[in-house]
Scaffold this motif. Structure first.
Motif, PDB file in Angstrom:
ATOM      1  N   PRO A  30       0.592  -1.099  -0.295  1.00  0.00           N
ATOM      2  CA  PRO A  30       0.165  -0.214   0.117  1.00  0.00           C
ATOM      3  C   PRO A  30       0.606   1.137  -0.053  1.00  0.00           C
ATOM      4  CG  PRO A  30      -0.325  -0.924   2.549  1.00  0.00           C
ATOM      5  CD  PRO A  30       0.771  -2.210   1.372  1.00  0.00           C
ATOM      6  N   GLY A  31       0.378   2.355  -0.833  1.00  0.00           N
ATOM      7  CA  GLY A  31       0.326   3.898  -0.246  1.00  0.00           C
ATOM      8  C   GLY A  31       1.265   4.459  -1.526  1.00  0.00           C
ATOM      9  N   ILE A  32       2.479   5.066  -1.964  1.00  0.00           N
ATOM     10  CA  ILE A  32       2.606   5.629  -3.037  1.00  0.00           C
ATOM     11  C   ILE A  32       4.752   5.748  -2.775  1.00  0.00           C
ATOM     12  CG2 ILE A  32       0.495   6.919  -3.422  1.00  0.00           C
ATOM     13  CD1 ILE A  32       1.966   9.348  -2.531  1.00  0.00           C
ATOM     14  N   GLY A  33       4.297   5.054  -1.467  1.00  0.00           N
ATOM     15  CA  GLY A  33       6.359   5.820  -1.199  1.00  0.00           C
ATOM     16  C   GLY A  33       7.299   4.362  -1.476  1.00  0.00           C
ATOM     17  N   CYS A  34       8.218   4.194  -1.355  1.00  0.00           N
ATOM     18  CA  CYS A  34       9.386   4.026  -1.471  1.00  0.00           C
ATOM     19  C   CYS A  34       9.389   2.465  -2.012  1.00  0.00           C
ATOM     20  CB  CYS A  34      10.523   4.027  -0.091  1.00  0.00           C
ATOM     21  SG  CYS A  34      11.785   2.366  -0.064  1.00  0.00           S
ATOM     22  N   PRO A  35       8.442   1.415  -1.459  1.00  0.00           N
ATOM     23  CA  PRO A  35       8.453  -0.164  -1.670  1.00  0.00           C
ATOM     24  C   PRO A  35       7.422  -0.489  -3.181  1.00  0.00           C
ATOM     25  CG  PRO A  35       7.826   0.281   0.622  1.00  0.00           C
ATOM     26  CD  PRO A  35       8.036   1.258  -0.255  1.00  0.00           C
ATOM     27  N   VAL A  36       7.003   0.517  -2.545  1.00  0.00           N
ATOM     28  CA  VAL A  36       5.557   1.089  -4.296  1.00  0.00           C
ATOM     29  C   VAL A  36       6.267   1.298  -5.376  1.00  0.00           C
ATOM     30  CG1 VAL A  36       3.335   1.715  -4.594  1.00  0.00           C
ATOM     31  CG2 VAL A  36       3.956   1.719  -2.127  1.00  0.00           C
ATOM     32  N   ILE A  37       7.484   2.116  -5.438  1.00  0.00           N
ATOM     33  CA  ILE A  37       7.624   2.510  -6.037  1.00  0.00           C
ATOM     34  C   ILE A  37       8.829   1.438  -6.974  1.00  0.00           C
ATOM     35  CG2 ILE A  37       9.617   4.197  -7.581  1.00  0.00           C
ATOM     36  CD1 ILE A  37       8.915   6.338  -5.246  1.00  0.00           C
ATOM     37  N   SER A  38      10.022   0.527  -5.969  1.00  0.00           N
ATOM     38  CA  SER A  38      10.081  -0.420  -6.660  1.00  0.00           C
ATOM     39  C   SER A  38       9.209  -1.296  -6.967  1.00  0.00           C
ATOM     40  CB  SER A  38      11.009  -0.585  -4.962  1.00  0.00           C
ATOM     41  OG  SER A  38      12.211  -0.048  -4.657  1.00  0.00           O
ATOM     42  N   ASP A  68      -1.650  13.564  11.405  1.00  0.00           N
ATOM     43  CA  ASP A  68      -2.366  12.392  10.162  1.00  0.00           C
ATOM     44  C   ASP A  68      -0.696  12.208   9.582  1.00  0.00           C
ATOM     45  OD1 ASP A  68      -3.194  10.792   7.901  1.00  0.00           O
ATOM     46  OD2 ASP A  68      -4.327  11.758   7.464  1.00  0.00           O
ATOM     47  N   CYS A  69      -0.521  11.257  10.265  1.00  0.00           N
ATOM     48  CA  CYS A  69       1.160  10.196   9.538  1.00  0.00           C
ATOM     49  C   CYS A  69       1.245   9.795   8.606  1.00  0.00           C
ATOM     50  CB  CYS A  69       1.986  10.065  10.828  1.00  0.00           C
ATOM     51  SG  CYS A  69       2.486  11.583  12.204  1.00  0.00           S
ATOM     52  N   ASP A  70       0.506   9.507   7.836  1.00  0.00           N
ATOM     53  CA  ASP A  70       0.413   8.308   6.750  1.00  0.00           C
ATOM     54  C   ASP A  70       0.474   9.623   5.858  1.00  0.00           C
ATOM     55  OD1 ASP A  70      -0.560   6.900   4.535  1.00  0.00           O
ATOM     56  OD2 ASP A  70      -2.548   6.035   5.639  1.00  0.00           O
ATOM     57  N   VAL A  71       1.584  10.269   5.238  1.00  0.00           N
ATOM     58  CA  VAL A  71       1.596  10.709   3.861  1.00  0.00           C
ATOM     59  C   VAL A  71       1.929  10.888   3.246  1.00  0.00           C
ATOM     60  CG1 VAL A  71       3.348  12.630   5.959  1.00  0.00           C
ATOM     61  CG2 VAL A  71       4.659  10.468   4.568  1.00  0.00           C
ATOM     62  N   GLU A  72       1.441   9.535   2.912  1.00  0.00           N
ATOM     63  CA  GLU A  72       1.871   8.543   1.176  1.00  0.00           C
ATOM     64  C   GLU A  72       0.463   8.928   1.391  1.00  0.00           C
ATOM     65  OE1 GLU A  72       3.396   5.532   0.635  1.00  0.00           O
ATOM     66  OE2 GLU A  72       5.030   5.565   2.253  1.00  0.00           O
ATOM     67  N   GLU A  73      -0.076   8.799   2.132  1.00  0.00           N
ATOM     68  CA  GLU A  73      -2.089   8.413   1.719  1.00  0.00           C
ATOM     69  C   GLU A  73      -2.870   9.371   3.073  1.00  0.00           C
ATOM     70  OE1 GLU A  73      -3.457   7.534  -1.607  1.00  0.00           O
ATOM     71  OE2 GLU A  73      -2.169   5.437  -2.392  1.00  0.00           O
ATOM     72  N   PRO A  74      -2.788  10.456   3.222  1.00  0.00           N
ATOM     73  CA  PRO A  74      -3.209  10.817   4.608  1.00  0.00           C
ATOM     74  C   PRO A  74      -4.482  10.891   4.017  1.00  0.00           C
ATOM     75  CG  PRO A  74      -3.088  12.549   3.036  1.00  0.00           C
ATOM     76  CD  PRO A  74      -1.873  10.877   2.198  1.00  0.00           C
ATOM     77  N   ASN A  75      -5.904  10.278   4.842  1.00  0.00           N
ATOM     78  CA  ASN A  75      -6.733  10.379   4.969  1.00  0.00           C
ATOM     79  C   ASN A  75      -7.684  11.280   6.007  1.00  0.00           C
ATOM     80  OD1 ASN A  75      -7.380   9.100   2.551  1.00  0.00           O
ATOM     81  ND2 ASN A  75      -7.114   7.069   2.932  1.00  0.00           N
ATOM     82  N   ILE A 120      -3.363  18.415  12.059  1.00  0.00           N
ATOM     83  CA  ILE A 120      -1.931  18.591  11.016  1.00  0.00           C
ATOM     84  C   ILE A 120      -1.203  17.050  10.214  1.00  0.00           C
ATOM     85  CG2 ILE A 120       0.535  19.578  11.148  1.00  0.00           C
ATOM     86  CD1 ILE A 120       0.302  19.905  14.286  1.00  0.00           C
ATOM     87  N   GLN A 121      -1.872  17.521   8.966  1.00  0.00           N
ATOM     88  CA  GLN A 121      -0.970  16.713   8.083  1.00  0.00           C
ATOM     89  C   GLN A 121       0.578  16.985   7.709  1.00  0.00           C
ATOM     90  OE1 GLN A 121      -4.991  16.009   5.757  1.00  0.00           O
ATOM     91  NE2 GLN A 121      -4.021  17.864   4.752  1.00  0.00           N
ATOM     92  N   GLY A 122       0.495  15.872   6.449  1.00  0.00           N
ATOM     93  CA  GLY A 122       2.016  15.498   5.970  1.00  0.00           C
ATOM     94  C   GLY A 122       1.492  15.199   4.138  1.00  0.00           C
ATOM     95  N   LEU A 123       2.161  15.633   3.464  1.00  0.00           N
ATOM     96  CA  LEU A 123       1.977  15.070   1.989  1.00  0.00           C
ATOM     97  C   LEU A 123       3.087  14.908   1.566  1.00  0.00           C
ATOM     98  CD1 LEU A 123      -1.577  16.755   0.532  1.00  0.00           C
ATOM     99  CD2 LEU A 123      -0.647  14.655   0.379  1.00  0.00           C
ATOM    100  N   LEU A 124       3.735  13.782   1.017  1.00  0.00           N
ATOM    101  CA  LEU A 124       5.024  12.816   0.772  1.00  0.00           C
ATOM    102  C   LEU A 124       4.151  13.672  -0.984  1.00  0.00           C
ATOM    103  CD1 LEU A 124       7.298  11.699   0.665  1.00  0.00           C
ATOM    104  CD2 LEU A 124       5.961   9.651   0.082  1.00  0.00           C
ATOM    105  N   ASP A 125       4.912  14.346  -1.487  1.00  0.00           N
ATOM    106  CA  ASP A 125       5.409  14.829  -2.783  1.00  0.00           C
ATOM    107  C   ASP A 125       5.298  13.449  -4.439  1.00  0.00           C
ATOM    108  OD1 ASP A 125       5.277  17.620  -2.128  1.00  0.00           O
ATOM    109  OD2 ASP A 125       6.949  17.678  -3.404  1.00  0.00           O
TER     110      ASP A 125
END
Lengths: 131, 307, 298
Positions: free
Chosen positions: B186-194, C43-50, C142-147
């Protein structure tokens, strides 16, 4: 002229391997004499950036060209800086590929031919800048 | 390699967790012809719970080096503590200090950069490859499978994902298999990109919820950046039919091909408990939904190739 | 974070995705706010914050999260190659006396800049995400969003945590899994609530998450979502390991539907508010030793 070919084995009768950063070995071939030696790829188990390390290793061999299947943008950038010609999409028996290269059948790649791999952005991890 | 031999790598991801990705992968494993399976959800690998792999080979995985203080050499100068950007090195808490309190490196936070090793003037820090987990080549009732187990609280999952995919590819080339089926994370980060770079197709499993839609948008931007052909299916679609239609309309706008709807069915949980894939467990309508998704994946592969 | 005296930080985490972390953290935060407590939700699920889908906060500030990477000062560089030898990540290489930097591979360790004998490198910043702050129903969100295409989730999570510190109670919604981003999210928490569901996948991933929090040495307890949907193995495991279960939410189609529309359970299904109130009471009544470790009997 010295060139490098990504190889499935350690003789001229082996095949050109499509991989660059993760290939087992390269043949360094003198195109005039067809003398060659095999060079193991130390980056095969590298974390991120295998292509970069491979390209750097080949630049230290003073080769003028690299024949391979695929080359990503990072390795391509290193080859460019080192003034090494990159020829992608090469396959088949290594001896034949070198002959074709000598006869001028290949043209130099102007851009990388595959998308960045995971290596592009590293192995991830806890990395963060403090400031 | 023969040019007419064409193996296809299909990666199933979800953006949002818990949408039913692994259950669907297990069913595709049942339906696909000659294939190898790769569990790249290394953070929370679950595919083995259904496919019950028999491990054929077991290998250590090293994600990189870690620093370790050599007590005999250390003079407790503290330079390493100041140099570490990752706050991985500390003196022990005052209460537990002995006379010669030496700095301690917390391996969980050590990033393996080696800066401490180089600033240490007493050569008191060892820097060696750390074993972060194990990876396996196994046999299952549906063919070979490559999977892994990361150590507790270990990082570097991206590198492990790359390794699993490379091993699965070797098996596919050796046995001239048709498909590599990858369970992504899940997600969009490092393991997903790999998991997705260089794949022939990504299948996003989403659900008809606002969260599902939001996460699908982000994952779609990612696959579009890497120019990977992307399809999507909506799991548990009847939970909110209106939202399902909304998401499908959005997929169309994003140029992502819809490859079907899978209904909600408690049989999914029962199948999991019985260690079966859904299509093995039930002949019910949900299994027909999943079969139709697989057919659409095959059509879509043909479409992408001819495009 | 600036230290408030009695501040308590609860991280809501889970090995498996989609078990209900966001549902639980947003509803807990709302209950606290309704009780008049000062509460922050990170919200520290910065890949998919909901969290924002459910709380719909009014965002009043947004700032970039930057990481450092080296830049070459050309007229000082001699091309000696020390920087490339120092870098463990292949983020900097030297070919034909030219230095090439690959910012995406850099882990910001600072090694190359520190060890360059010519002082020919300087660290510069690049953006990898943003941190947004807002408020909703008395909750400071407070939420984070990873580019997109960035990898350094941990840097953005760190940015979110640094922005916190104004309230008595902090609730952290963590990303799923057990690796670096999760550790970055939970490592400074006083308490971790591990959310799972009673299925074989849920149990397998719970065991991994328990291993992680035990290694970090943080007190924890378990919440079981859709508690009547699967088998009894999760309950049995928790019994065997002496882990307290402090919240059980039934498998109710109305909860799933409310979730799909982005609605808060305690607002639309009032009968469930008591569950969250009780969970918080158990948590704040920390005299109960069983809550603290999940390790007694070992």
């Amino acid at each position: 002229m010295k060139i490098a070919v990504s190889a499935t084995g350690k003789s001229l009768d082996d095949q050109v391997d499509a991989r660059l950063g993760r290939v087992q070995c390269f043949l360094i071939v003198d195109t005039e004499t067809m003398e060659f030696h095999a060079l193991d790829n130390a980056s095969i188990n590298a974390g991120g950036g295998a292509g970069i390390q491979t390209a750097q290793m080949l630049s230290e061999q003073n080769v003028k060209a690299v024949l391979t299947g695929n080359c990503g943008p990072n390795a391509f950038q290193v080859f460019n800086a080192a003034g090494i010609q990159v020829i992608v999409g090469v396959s088949g028996v290594i001896r034949t590929a070198v002959e074709q290269f000598k006869s001028g059948a290949f043209s130099q790649a102007a851009t990388p031919n595959v998308a960045p791999h995971s290596g592009m952005k590293g192995g991830g991890g806890m990395g963060r800048g403090r400031r | 390699m023969d040019s007419d031999y064409s193996m296809k790598e299909i990666v199933i991801i979800s953006g949002k967790g818990g949408t039913g990705k692994t259950s669907i992968v297990a069913s595709l494993a049942t339906l696909a012809g000659k294939k190898v399976l790769a569990d790249c959800d290394v953070d929370a690998a679950d595919l083995h719970l259904v496919l019950e792999p028999e491990v054929l080979s077991r290998n250590d995985f090293s994600g990189g080096k870690k620093a370790r203080i050599l007590k005999e050499e250390c003079t407790a100068c503290g330079k390493c503590i100041d140099a570490c950007r990752f706050e991985a090195i500390h003196y022990p808490p005052v209460a537990s200090r002995t006379v010669h309190a030496l700095p301690q490196i917390n391996p969980t936070f050590c990033e393996g950069c080696g800066v401490c090793v180089r600033v240490c003037q007493d050569n008191a820090i060892a820097f060696e490859p750390a074993v972060n987990g194990q990876w396996f080549i196994s046999d299952t009732r549906y063919g070979p499978m490559v999977h892994a187990r990361l150590g507790i609280a270990e990082g570097n999952s991206g590198k492990l994902v790359s390794l699993i995919r490379a091993e699965a590819r070797k098996i596919a080339e050796r046995d001239e298999l048709e498909f590599i089926i990858v369970d992504g994370s899940p997600g969009i980060g490092c393991p997903v990109i790999s998991s997705i770079t260089g794949a022939d197709m990504v299948v996003v499993v989403t659900e008809p919820t606002l969260s599902g839609q939001h996460d699908l948008d982000r994952v779609a931007q990612l696959t579009s950046h890497f120019q990977i052909p992307t399809t999507a299916c909506i799991n548990k679609w009847d939970l909110n039919p209106e939202m399902t239609r909304q998401i499908e309309a959005r997929l169309k706008d994003q140029g992502i091909q819809s490859i079907g709807r899978i209904r909600y069915d408690p049989a999914v949980t029962r199948a999991q408990i019985m260690k079966s894939s859904v299509v093995e467990y039930t002949g019910g309508a949900i299994s027909e939904d999943i079969r139709s998704v697989w057919r659409n994946i095959i059509y879509a592969l043909g479409y992408f190739i001819n495009k | 974070m600036t230290a408030a005296n009695n501040r308590r930080t609860i991280a809501v985490a889970s090995g498996k995705g989609g078990t209900g972390k966001t549902t639980i953290s947003t509803n807990l935060a709302l209950v606290l706010a309704q009780q008049g407590k000062s509460v922050e939700l990170l919200d520290c699920d910065v890949e998919e914050p909901n969290c924002h889908i459910f709380l719909k906060p009014q965002i009043h500030s947004s700032k970039p999260v930057n990481v450092l990477y080296p830049s070459v000062i050309q007229d000082k560089c001699t091309g000696c190659g020390v920087c490339a030898q120092v870098c463990e990540y292949s983020a900097i290489v030297v070919v034909k006396n030219k230095v090439l930097v690959f910012p995406g591979l850099c882990h910001s360790c600072g090694g190359c800049t520190l060890f360059c004998p010519e002082e020919a490198l300087e660290e510069v910043e690049r953006q990898v995400g943003i941190v947004e702050e807002g408020s909703s129903s008395g909750i400071h969100v407070i939420q984070g969003l990873l580019d997109i295409t960035e990898l350094m989730s941990a840097a953005v999570i760190n940015g979110v945590k640094k922005s916190a510190g104004l309230s008595d109670i902090v609730i952290i919604d963590s990303p799923p899994g057990t690796s670096c981003p999760v550790i970055e999210s939970v490592k400074d928490a006083d308490f971790v609530l591990l959310v799972t569901e009673p299925t074989p996948f849920g149990l397998n991933d719970l065991k991994l998450a328990v291993g992680m929090v035990r290694q970090l040495g943080i007190p924890f307890a378990v919440a079981i979502n859709r508690c009547d949907m699967g088998d009894g193995e999760v309950q049995r495991y928790c019994d065997d390991e002496h882990i307290r279960i402090i919240l059980e939410i039934p498998d109710d189609i109305r909860i799933a539907q409310a979730y799909s529309r982005g609605e808060m359970i305690i607002n639309v299904l009032h009968e469930y508010k008591g569950l969250f109130v009780q969970c918080l009471e158990t948590f704040f009544n920390q005299k109960d030793p069983g809550l603290n470790t999940g390790q007694d009997g070992q």
